[in-house]
Design a protein around this motif. Structure first.
Motif, PDB file in Angstrom:
ATOM      1  N   SER A 163      50.668  31.492  13.295  1.00  0.00           N
ATOM      2  CA  SER A 163      51.167  31.596  14.666  1.00  0.00           C
ATOM      3  C   SER A 163      51.856  30.326  15.142  1.00  0.00           C
ATOM      4  CB  SER A 163      50.031  31.968  15.621  1.00  0.00           C
ATOM      5  OG  SER A 163      49.033  30.955  15.610  1.00  0.00           O
ATOM      6  N   LEU A 164      51.256  29.186  14.884  1.00  0.00           N
ATOM      7  CA  LEU A 164      51.843  27.930  15.358  1.00  0.00           C
ATOM      8  C   LEU A 164      53.115  27.603  14.589  1.00  0.00           C
ATOM      9  CD1 LEU A 164      51.348  25.915  17.537  1.00  0.00           C
ATOM     10  CD2 LEU A 164      49.741  24.740  16.078  1.00  0.00           C
ATOM     11  N   LEU A 165      53.089  27.779  13.288  1.00  0.00           N
ATOM     12  CA  LEU A 165      54.284  27.529  12.477  1.00  0.00           C
ATOM     13  C   LEU A 165      55.427  28.457  12.889  1.00  0.00           C
ATOM     14  CD1 LEU A 165      55.529  25.972  10.104  1.00  0.00           C
ATOM     15  CD2 LEU A 165      54.648  27.745   8.597  1.00  0.00           C
TER      16      LEU A 165
ATOM     17  N   VAL B 175      59.177  27.327  14.310  1.00  0.00           N
ATOM     18  CA  VAL B 175      60.410  27.773  13.656  1.00  0.00           C
ATOM     19  C   VAL B 175      61.272  28.602  14.605  1.00  0.00           C
ATOM     20  CG1 VAL B 175      61.295  29.254  11.806  1.00  0.00           C
ATOM     21  CG2 VAL B 175      59.454  27.641  11.327  1.00  0.00           C
ATOM     22  N   SER B 176      60.665  29.569  15.293  1.00  0.00           N
ATOM     23  CA  SER B 176      61.466  30.456  16.147  1.00  0.00           C
ATOM     24  C   SER B 176      62.051  29.743  17.357  1.00  0.00           C
ATOM     25  CB  SER B 176      60.632  31.658  16.595  1.00  0.00           C
ATOM     26  OG  SER B 176      59.598  31.257  17.455  1.00  0.00           O
ATOM     27  N   MET B 177      61.344  28.775  17.901  1.00  0.00           N
ATOM     28  CA  MET B 177      61.844  28.097  19.097  1.00  0.00           C
ATOM     29  C   MET B 177      62.865  27.006  18.798  1.00  0.00           C
ATOM     30  SD  MET B 177      58.718  27.937  21.783  1.00  0.00           S
ATOM     31  CE  MET B 177      59.865  27.503  23.101  1.00  0.00           C
ATOM     32  N   THR B 178      62.831  26.443  17.597  1.00  0.00           N
ATOM     33  CA  THR B 178      63.749  25.345  17.285  1.00  0.00           C
ATOM     34  C   THR B 178      64.871  25.748  16.343  1.00  0.00           C
ATOM     35  OG1 THR B 178      62.424  24.590  15.414  1.00  0.00           O
ATOM     36  CG2 THR B 178      61.931  23.605  17.581  1.00  0.00           C
TER      37      THR B 178
ATOM     38  N   ILE C 252      61.002  19.224  17.502  1.00  0.00           N
ATOM     39  CA  ILE C 252      59.967  19.632  16.555  1.00  0.00           C
ATOM     40  C   ILE C 252      59.102  18.438  16.126  1.00  0.00           C
ATOM     41  CG2 ILE C 252      61.109  19.458  14.307  1.00  0.00           C
ATOM     42  CD1 ILE C 252      60.052  22.338  13.795  1.00  0.00           C
ATOM     43  N   LYS C 253      59.691  17.259  16.009  1.00  0.00           N
ATOM     44  CA  LYS C 253      58.887  16.069  15.706  1.00  0.00           C
ATOM     45  C   LYS C 253      57.887  15.793  16.819  1.00  0.00           C
ATOM     46  CE  LYS C 253      62.120  13.380  12.867  1.00  0.00           C
ATOM     47  NZ  LYS C 253      63.000  12.195  12.896  1.00  0.00           N
ATOM     48  N   GLY C 254      58.343  15.916  18.069  1.00  0.00           N
ATOM     49  CA  GLY C 254      57.443  15.727  19.208  1.00  0.00           C
ATOM     50  C   GLY C 254      56.338  16.765  19.223  1.00  0.00           C
ATOM     51  N   ALA C 255      56.688  18.008  18.901  1.00  0.00           N
ATOM     52  CA  ALA C 255      55.688  19.082  18.863  1.00  0.00           C
ATOM     53  C   ALA C 255      54.669  18.824  17.760  1.00  0.00           C
ATOM     54  CB  ALA C 255      56.381  20.422  18.663  1.00  0.00           C
ATOM     55  N   ILE C 256      55.121  18.349  16.608  1.00  0.00           N
ATOM     56  CA  ILE C 256      54.201  18.037  15.508  1.00  0.00           C
ATOM     57  C   ILE C 256      53.239  16.929  15.919  1.00  0.00           C
ATOM     58  CG2 ILE C 256      54.085  17.005  13.200  1.00  0.00           C
ATOM     59  CD1 ILE C 256      56.666  18.655  12.554  1.00  0.00           C
TER      60      ILE C 256
ATOM     61  N   ASP D 147      62.876  30.141  29.893  1.00  0.00           N
ATOM     62  CA  ASP D 147      62.032  31.280  29.536  1.00  0.00           C
ATOM     63  C   ASP D 147      61.135  30.913  28.377  1.00  0.00           C
ATOM     64  OD1 ASP D 147      60.878  33.742  29.232  1.00  0.00           O
ATOM     65  OD2 ASP D 147      62.558  34.571  28.082  1.00  0.00           O
ATOM     66  N   VAL D 148      59.846  30.824  28.636  1.00  0.00           N
ATOM     67  CA  VAL D 148      58.903  30.437  27.604  1.00  0.00           C
ATOM     68  C   VAL D 148      57.877  31.552  27.417  1.00  0.00           C
ATOM     69  CG1 VAL D 148      57.481  28.535  26.773  1.00  0.00           C
ATOM     70  CG2 VAL D 148      59.129  28.119  28.563  1.00  0.00           C
ATOM     71  N   SER D 149      58.342  32.762  27.325  1.00  0.00           N
ATOM     72  CA  SER D 149      57.428  33.899  27.191  1.00  0.00           C
ATOM     73  C   SER D 149      56.712  33.853  25.855  1.00  0.00           C
ATOM     74  CB  SER D 149      58.179  35.218  27.334  1.00  0.00           C
ATOM     75  OG  SER D 149      59.104  35.344  26.257  1.00  0.00           O
ATOM     76  N   SER D 150      55.592  34.503  25.786  1.00  0.00           N
ATOM     77  CA  SER D 150      54.775  34.514  24.569  1.00  0.00           C
ATOM     78  C   SER D 150      55.299  35.477  23.515  1.00  0.00           C
ATOM     79  CB  SER D 150      53.342  34.880  24.913  1.00  0.00           C
ATOM     80  OG  SER D 150      52.789  33.893  25.729  1.00  0.00           O
ATOM     81  N   SER D 151      56.426  36.105  23.752  1.00  0.00           N
ATOM     82  CA  SER D 151      56.935  37.119  22.810  1.00  0.00           C
ATOM     83  C   SER D 151      57.616  36.509  21.612  1.00  0.00           C
ATOM     84  CB  SER D 151      57.892  38.061  23.518  1.00  0.00           C
ATOM     85  OG  SER D 151      59.006  37.331  23.999  1.00  0.00           O
ATOM     86  N   ALA D 152      57.916  35.226  21.634  1.00  0.00           N
ATOM     87  CA  ALA D 152      58.624  34.610  20.504  1.00  0.00           C
ATOM     88  C   ALA D 152      57.758  34.493  19.297  1.00  0.00           C
ATOM     89  CB  ALA D 152      59.166  33.233  20.894  1.00  0.00           C
TER      90      ALA D 152
END
Length: 191
Positions: free
Chosen positions: A120-122, A126-129, A154-158, A186-191
């Motif tokens: 889920s996190l990976l 991938v989908s957001m960046t 993605i570096k910041g998220a990691i 839009d930061v919906s949980s559907s991504a």
């Protein structure tokens, strides 16, 4: 669950190799018939030139033409039994010299958290960046991103995942972080 539990260490600086693991390592030395590779284990790994080149090498052949100190390589742990340093092999299309992208690292104990339950996190990263991301069990991460802004996000998220790995709503927190870095609303949980 059913009288068992799982322990996820909060800290841990070394990776314990397991035969069959695919790892990303950095060449740290060149020997007569292969390379020593840092795979973040307590022992240096060895990559025989025969495995990379698919042919024997001759004494005195310059192995720097194929891999030099500081190069990254993706390989499989072929042999390791704690009495012998890990032996690596380059087999299959997912192994070989890393020629593009960026390599970052996290503590090996956080690699599984970076992937998340059911990936889920990976998948969120991938989908957001739009980045291609490979996470290896030794805590090494290879990423290829379409832009520097996405790479920085993605570096910041990691980094956030490594620091906050113990919280339960981490995927949503990462989703909001990436959206704010990339200017998305839009930061919906559907991504």
């Amino acid at each position: 669950k059913n009288g068992t539990f799982t322990v996820i260490p909060l800290k841990g600086s070394k990776y314990w190799p397991r035969v069959g693991d695919t790892v990303l390592g950095m060449v740290e030395g060149i020997e007569l018939y292969g390379w020593t590779v840092d795979i973040r284990a307590p022992y240096p790994a060895y990559l025989p030139a025969l495995s990379l080149l698919n042919r024997p090498v001759t004494a005195g052949e310059d192995l720097r033409r194929y891999l030099d100190v500081g190069d990254y390589i993706v390989a499989k742990v072929e042999v390791f039994d704690r009495t012998t340093n890990p032996i690596l092999a380059v087999r299959g299309s997912d192994t070989g010299k890393v020629t593009d992208g960026t390599v970052v690292s996290v503590s090996p104990s956080k690699a599984s958290r970076l992937i998340g339950r059911n990936r889920s996190l990976l998948n969120t990263l991938v989908s957001m960046t739009g980045c291609h991301l490979m996470v290896y069990p030794n805590g090494m991460i290879h990423m290829r991103c379409p832009s520097s802004a996405q790479e920085e996000a993605i570096k910041g998220a990691i980094s956030l995942i490594e620091q906050e790995s113990r919280i339960s709503d981490l995927t949503e927190k990462v989703r909001r972080f990436i959206a704010s870095k990339l200017g998305e609303t839009d930061v919906s949980s559907s991504a």
